[in-house]
Design a protein around this motif. Sequence first.
Motif, PDB file in Angstrom:
ATOM      1  N   ARG A   1       0.727  -1.128   0.022  1.00  0.00           N
ATOM      2  CA  ARG A   1      -0.079   0.131  -0.057  1.00  0.00           C
ATOM      3  C   ARG A   1       0.907   1.276  -0.100  1.00  0.00           C
ATOM      4  NH1 ARG A   1      -4.847   1.805   4.256  1.00  0.00           N
ATOM      5  NH2 ARG A   1      -4.429   4.137   3.816  1.00  0.00           N
ATOM      6  N   HIS A   2       1.812   1.186   0.857  1.00  0.00           N
ATOM      7  CA  HIS A   2       2.727   2.420   0.971  1.00  0.00           C
ATOM      8  C   HIS A   2       3.921   2.459   0.081  1.00  0.00           C
ATOM      9  CE1 HIS A   2       0.168   2.402   4.746  1.00  0.00           C
ATOM     10  NE2 HIS A   2       0.334   3.760   4.515  1.00  0.00           N
ATOM     11  N   ILE A   3       4.321   3.588  -0.292  1.00  0.00           N
ATOM     12  CA  ILE A   3       5.438   3.849  -1.358  1.00  0.00           C
ATOM     13  C   ILE A   3       6.663   4.650  -0.509  1.00  0.00           C
ATOM     14  CG2 ILE A   3       6.364   4.952  -3.410  1.00  0.00           C
ATOM     15  CD1 ILE A   3       3.259   4.193  -4.370  1.00  0.00           C
ATOM     16  N   THR A   4       7.799   4.345  -0.356  1.00  0.00           N
ATOM     17  CA  THR A   4       8.851   5.173   0.289  1.00  0.00           C
ATOM     18  C   THR A   4       9.306   5.885  -0.855  1.00  0.00           C
ATOM     19  OG1 THR A   4       9.192   3.497   1.948  1.00  0.00           O
ATOM     20  CG2 THR A   4      10.769   5.019   1.711  1.00  0.00           C
ATOM     21  N   GLU A   5       9.522   7.064  -0.427  1.00  0.00           N
ATOM     22  CA  GLU A   5      10.107   8.202  -1.508  1.00  0.00           C
ATOM     23  C   GLU A   5      11.280   8.885  -0.711  1.00  0.00           C
ATOM     24  OE1 GLU A   5      10.943   9.407  -4.160  1.00  0.00           O
ATOM     25  OE2 GLU A   5       9.165   9.588  -5.502  1.00  0.00           O
TER      26      GLU A   5
ATOM     27  N   SER B   1       1.026  12.264   1.029  1.00  0.00           N
ATOM     28  CA  SER B   1       2.567  11.956   1.459  1.00  0.00           C
ATOM     29  C   SER B   1       2.722  12.632   2.755  1.00  0.00           C
ATOM     30  CB  SER B   1       3.547  12.439   0.429  1.00  0.00           C
ATOM     31  OG  SER B   1       3.492  13.982   0.396  1.00  0.00           O
ATOM     32  N   THR B   2       3.546  11.829   3.703  1.00  0.00           N
ATOM     33  CA  THR B   2       3.781  12.239   4.948  1.00  0.00           C
ATOM     34  C   THR B   2       5.271  11.921   5.326  1.00  0.00           C
ATOM     35  OG1 THR B   2       3.043  10.293   6.074  1.00  0.00           O
ATOM     36  CG2 THR B   2       1.567  12.004   6.042  1.00  0.00           C
ATOM     37  N   PRO B   3       5.959  12.921   5.885  1.00  0.00           N
ATOM     38  CA  PRO B   3       7.458  12.389   6.359  1.00  0.00           C
ATOM     39  C   PRO B   3       7.474  11.365   7.394  1.00  0.00           C
ATOM     40  CG  PRO B   3       6.932  14.472   7.399  1.00  0.00           C
ATOM     41  CD  PRO B   3       5.678  13.907   6.646  1.00  0.00           C
ATOM     42  N   LEU B   4       8.391  10.557   7.235  1.00  0.00           N
ATOM     43  CA  LEU B   4       8.867   9.382   8.244  1.00  0.00           C
ATOM     44  C   LEU B   4       8.822  10.034   9.720  1.00  0.00           C
ATOM     45  CD1 LEU B   4       9.281   6.462   7.774  1.00  0.00           C
ATOM     46  CD2 LEU B   4      11.722   6.872   8.023  1.00  0.00           C
TER      47      LEU B   4
ATOM     48  N   ALA C   1      11.836  12.161  10.329  1.00  0.00           N
ATOM     49  CA  ALA C   1      12.354  12.962   9.352  1.00  0.00           C
ATOM     50  C   ALA C   1      11.831  14.343   9.319  1.00  0.00           C
ATOM     51  CB  ALA C   1      11.936  12.495   7.671  1.00  0.00           C
ATOM     52  N   ALA C   2      12.443  15.594   9.075  1.00  0.00           N
ATOM     53  CA  ALA C   2      12.020  17.006   9.088  1.00  0.00           C
ATOM     54  C   ALA C   2      10.900  17.127   8.168  1.00  0.00           C
ATOM     55  CB  ALA C   2      13.137  17.831   9.089  1.00  0.00           C
ATOM     56  N   PRO C   3       9.600  17.499   8.286  1.00  0.00           N
ATOM     57  CA  PRO C   3       8.974  17.854   7.217  1.00  0.00           C
ATOM     58  C   PRO C   3       9.440  18.827   6.346  1.00  0.00           C
ATOM     59  CG  PRO C   3       8.030  18.064   9.533  1.00  0.00           C
ATOM     60  CD  PRO C   3       9.390  17.898   9.767  1.00  0.00           C
ATOM     61  N   LYS C   4       8.663  18.854   5.005  1.00  0.00           N
ATOM     62  CA  LYS C   4       9.323  19.665   3.625  1.00  0.00           C
ATOM     63  C   LYS C   4       9.366  21.300   4.137  1.00  0.00           C
ATOM     64  CE  LYS C   4       9.118  20.457  -1.199  1.00  0.00           C
ATOM     65  NZ  LYS C   4       8.470  19.783  -2.479  1.00  0.00           N
ATOM     66  N   PRO C   5       8.314  21.666   4.727  1.00  0.00           N
ATOM     67  CA  PRO C   5       8.254  23.052   5.283  1.00  0.00           C
ATOM     68  C   PRO C   5       9.438  23.401   6.251  1.00  0.00           C
ATOM     69  CG  PRO C   5       5.980  22.357   5.289  1.00  0.00           C
ATOM     70  CD  PRO C   5       7.081  21.177   5.140  1.00  0.00           C
TER      71      PRO C   5
ATOM     72  N   VAL D   1      16.967  23.780  14.227  1.00  0.00           N
ATOM     73  CA  VAL D   1      15.807  23.101  14.353  1.00  0.00           C
ATOM     74  C   VAL D   1      16.103  21.688  13.904  1.00  0.00           C
ATOM     75  CG1 VAL D   1      14.950  23.860  12.329  1.00  0.00           C
ATOM     76  CG2 VAL D   1      13.531  23.364  14.271  1.00  0.00           C
ATOM     77  N   LEU D   2      16.766  21.716  12.664  1.00  0.00           N
ATOM     78  CA  LEU D   2      16.867  20.185  12.278  1.00  0.00           C
ATOM     79  C   LEU D   2      17.576  19.069  13.091  1.00  0.00           C
ATOM     80  CD1 LEU D   2      17.639  21.183   8.593  1.00  0.00           C
ATOM     81  CD2 LEU D   2      15.494  20.650   9.573  1.00  0.00           C
ATOM     82  N   ALA D   3      18.150  19.817  14.140  1.00  0.00           N
ATOM     83  CA  ALA D   3      19.008  18.693  15.017  1.00  0.00           C
ATOM     84  C   ALA D   3      18.265  17.862  15.846  1.00  0.00           C
ATOM     85  CB  ALA D   3      19.676  19.494  16.080  1.00  0.00           C
ATOM     86  N   ALA D   4      16.846  18.027  15.990  1.00  0.00           N
ATOM     87  CA  ALA D   4      15.765  17.001  16.447  1.00  0.00           C
ATOM     88  C   ALA D   4      15.308  15.886  15.554  1.00  0.00           C
ATOM     89  CB  ALA D   4      14.528  17.833  17.102  1.00  0.00           C
ATOM     90  N   TYR D   5      15.768  16.166  14.197  1.00  0.00           N
ATOM     91  CA  TYR D   5      15.315  15.122  13.137  1.00  0.00           C
ATOM     92  C   TYR D   5      16.385  14.231  12.789  1.00  0.00           C
ATOM     93  CZ  TYR D   5      11.236  18.166  13.085  1.00  0.00           C
ATOM     94  OH  TYR D   5      10.146  18.979  13.251  1.00  0.00           O
ATOM     95  N   PHE D   6      16.032  13.504  11.979  1.00  0.00           N
ATOM     96  CA  PHE D   6      17.226  12.749  11.077  1.00  0.00           C
ATOM     97  C   PHE D   6      17.758  13.538  10.343  1.00  0.00           C
ATOM     98  CE2 PHE D   6      14.475   8.472  10.722  1.00  0.00           C
ATOM     99  CZ  PHE D   6      14.728   8.141  12.033  1.00  0.00           C
TER     100      PHE D   6
END
Length: 419
Positions: A279-283, A296-299, A302-306, A319-324
């Motif tokens: 069902r799901h596709i990894t991009e 689509s949603t971020p893992l 992962a940091a969201p696109k915005p 702010v990205l330090a909290a994410y992958f």
Amino acid sequence: MKHSPGICTNLHAALWLLLLSSLRLAAADAPDPLAPWRANVRIAPVSPQAGRHTMHSYFNTCPESPDGRFVLFYSSTAKDGHRGEVCIRNRETGEEKVIATNINAEDAHRVACQQWVSGGKRVVFHGERDGEWFVGCVDLDSGKERVLAQGELAGWGQPNADIVPLYGPHWRPGAHRDLELINVVTGEKQTPVTVEALKQAYPDWFTKTFGDQHPSIFFPILSPDLQRVFFKMALKTGDDPRSKQASARQGLVCYSLAEKRFLFMIPNWGHPSWQPDSRHITEMHYTVIDSNDGRSTPLAGAAPKPVRAKAAASGDQSVLAAYFQDVSGDHPSVSPDGTLVVTDTTMESFGGKRTDWGVVLADVHGTGQIVIHQFDNSHGAQSWRPSHPHPVFSPDGKRIYYNVSEGEFTRLFVAECQR
């Protein structure tokens, strides 16, 4: 009341951080799916034989046979890797066997698109001989090669199935503009999706993108349960298949073969792969697409696109330090049990050079991310389209196969966790 884009982005980031924190707290007491890969990972070339390229085809298919006995690869002594042969190697004995010869590949990126089918009884590949492009199939018991289709190329099927999708060459589709499915045992063909049906399903996009020109379906990939397929569209722009000017590719289209209807279309194709649930596709950039509707949603980690966009625009990466760590040029695929995603990436965001690539593992719940192998990938096969690592899990999830181009030759490597 209207909110400014900055406020919306900050709110988005805050809510996502809250969700991420909740997921990590919930997973704190759960087993660590990355634990087997954190130490004592054994990394080695699949074949020790020197003086040649050994390349697996892509991250949408595994080079290891479904029963784990053999590894499938393309071998070439040509500098560009374009002319070679399809081989299998016994993982236990090390014995190698050439199963198809005299193959001219389109590039060193996907080489012969060799893949296991029929539960490992057969291998399908495509290539050029004497100026003619074809799809071939080798029965491993008899060693006999059959031509399944002339003037067509092979998309990606599934290793335990007899069905493989076919498409017309993107630089010269001829009469093969639609999606075909072929049974590799019987040779029976079906045409479940046509360009005309796509045009009727998405008329505004089709007209805006192609006008009155005649694109073809390109690069179809079947879901693990064979019930769905996604593909992109190609428009011929040149006559040389070994050139970036051969075609223009657009869109990511998903179709339900079971329900005989289109599921979604989005304008951009990255590097998609099916997840085990069909069902799901990894991009790219740790994004997950729901094939039911294309949302689509971020893992989780992962940091969201915005958030990524704002950090890039402002130069503030804190702010990205909290994410992958974000990944670039990546080709992601998910482990058979659905707990891990492996991808390749240039290493700038990990402190490396752009010529450095790494194979990166992440927990899909957002609790961890590790680099299992880093290397200079700027050498190897001197093709117009270079070979990328294209990591993919073995059927049992204990090994990861990928290409490495750090020396004169591109070589297929395997990383194996000790569990």
